[in-house]
Write a protein that holds these residues in place. Structure first.
Motif, PDB file in Angstrom:
ATOM      1  N   PHE A  51       0.818  -1.209   0.000  1.00  0.00           N
ATOM      2  CA  PHE A  51       0.000   0.000   0.000  1.00  0.00           C
ATOM      3  C   PHE A  51       0.856   1.266   0.000  1.00  0.00           C
ATOM      4  N   TRP A  52       2.145   1.141   0.284  1.00  0.00           N
ATOM      5  CA  TRP A  52       3.002   2.317   0.407  1.00  0.00           C
ATOM      6  C   TRP A  52       3.381   2.863  -0.962  1.00  0.00           C
ATOM      7  N   LEU A  53       3.297   4.182  -1.111  1.00  0.00           N
ATOM      8  CA  LEU A  53       3.685   4.840  -2.357  1.00  0.00           C
ATOM      9  C   LEU A  53       4.529   6.056  -2.034  1.00  0.00           C
ATOM     10  N   ASP A  54       5.723   6.087  -2.588  1.00  0.00           N
ATOM     11  CA  ASP A  54       6.575   7.266  -2.540  1.00  0.00           C
ATOM     12  C   ASP A  54       7.167   7.420  -3.935  1.00  0.00           C
TER      13      ASP A  54
ATOM     14  N   GLY B 237       5.566  10.539   1.075  1.00  0.00           N
ATOM     15  CA  GLY B 237       4.856   9.371   0.588  1.00  0.00           C
ATOM     16  C   GLY B 237       3.571   9.182   1.367  1.00  0.00           C
ATOM     17  N   TYR B 238       2.795   8.162   0.994  1.00  0.00           N
ATOM     18  CA  TYR B 238       1.529   7.894   1.667  1.00  0.00           C
ATOM     19  C   TYR B 238       1.065   6.480   1.362  1.00  0.00           C
ATOM     20  N   PHE B 239       0.115   6.014   2.156  1.00  0.00           N
ATOM     21  CA  PHE B 239      -0.538   4.743   1.886  1.00  0.00           C
ATOM     22  C   PHE B 239      -1.681   5.018   0.921  1.00  0.00           C
ATOM     23  N   ILE B 240      -1.699   4.306  -0.206  1.00  0.00           N
ATOM     24  CA  ILE B 240      -2.746   4.520  -1.201  1.00  0.00           C
ATOM     25  C   ILE B 240      -4.071   3.968  -0.694  1.00  0.00           C
ATOM     26  N   GLY B 241      -5.142   4.316  -1.393  1.00  0.00           N
ATOM     27  CA  GLY B 241      -6.488   3.954  -0.961  1.00  0.00           C
ATOM     28  C   GLY B 241      -6.760   2.468  -0.911  1.00  0.00           C
ATOM     29  N   ASN B 242      -6.306   1.712  -1.914  1.00  0.00           N
ATOM     30  CA  ASN B 242      -6.576   0.282  -1.945  1.00  0.00           C
ATOM     31  C   ASN B 242      -5.720  -0.372  -3.031  1.00  0.00           C
ATOM     32  N   VAL B 243      -5.543  -1.676  -2.886  1.00  0.00           N
ATOM     33  CA  VAL B 243      -4.810  -2.474  -3.872  1.00  0.00           C
ATOM     34  C   VAL B 243      -5.645  -3.713  -4.152  1.00  0.00           C
ATOM     35  N   SER B 244      -5.848  -3.991  -5.427  1.00  0.00           N
ATOM     36  CA  SER B 244      -6.533  -5.223  -5.810  1.00  0.00           C
ATOM     37  C   SER B 244      -5.930  -5.678  -7.138  1.00  0.00           C
ATOM     38  N   PRO B 245      -6.196  -6.898  -7.560  1.00  0.00           N
ATOM     39  CA  PRO B 245      -5.600  -7.367  -8.811  1.00  0.00           C
ATOM     40  C   PRO B 245      -5.856  -6.417  -9.976  1.00  0.00           C
ATOM     41  N   ALA B 246      -4.773  -6.044 -10.660  1.00  0.00           N
ATOM     42  CA  ALA B 246      -4.770  -5.188 -11.847  1.00  0.00           C
ATOM     43  C   ALA B 246      -5.180  -3.739 -11.570  1.00  0.00           C
ATOM     44  N   ARG B 247      -5.366  -3.375 -10.324  1.00  0.00           N
ATOM     45  CA  ARG B 247      -5.812  -2.006 -10.046  1.00  0.00           C
ATOM     46  C   ARG B 247      -5.303  -1.518  -8.696  1.00  0.00           C
TER      47      ARG B 247
END
Length: 171
Positions: free
Chosen positions: A57-60, A103-113
């Protein structure tokens, strides 16, 4: 029963609140014969959840560049692109929004998105609960400082960036 459900498919707010609830439960349980089993299960879940969230979920800036260069359709256990995210699915606004430091934690992670939106509640609870590492906590605060005009401006901290509009807002 709910305590031991999976860790996939839930948005950042739910994940961070769940992490905090597990930490609170751990603090409240007695390490006696009855509580010991629950303590072991909670410790295991906390470890799995923190690993999953901090890694996926981490994005920088560095992670954004890595995602942009992902190869698609990797399916082995050694695949770098675990969720088979298509680099073209990264919204243009993310490149302008992501500061070099922060950086921040993105909203959600799911297959292909991946839901790249910034959600204040999930990121703030991640800091409060120690779901975010000390370095990630600093990076979240650096991002808020860098993007003050977009996230704060003349009002309290916006709950979502970019704002949810039209039909998305209704659902």
């Amino acid at each position: 029963h709910f305590l031991f459900q999976g860790i996939y498919g839930y948005p950042i707010e739910i994940q961070a609140l769940f992490f905090m609830a597990l930490r609170c439960a751990l603090a409240l349980l007695k390490p006696d014969a009855e509580g010991k089993e629950f303590i072991e299960r909670i410790v295991k879940r906390l470890h799995a959840l923190s690993y999953h969230m901090r890694g996926y979920f981490w994005l920088d800036f560095q992670q954004l560049n890595d995602i942009y260069r992902y190869k698609t359709e990797e399916y082995s256990h050694t695949a770098v692109n675990k969720f088979n995210v298509i680099p073209d699915s990264i919204p243009d606004w993310v490149f302008d929004f992501m500061p070099c430091r922060g950086g921040y934690f993105i909203g959600n992670v799911s297959p292909a998105r991946m839901d790249f939106r910034w959600f204040a509640l999930g990121n703030c609870v991640a800091i409060l609960s120690s779901l975010a590492t000390p370095e990630q906590s600093v990076a979240i605060m650096d991002l808020i400082e860098s993007r003050w005009e977009e996230l704060v401006g003349e009002m309290p901290l916006k709950i979502c960036y970019p704002a949810i509009e039209s039909h998305e807002w209704r659902i």
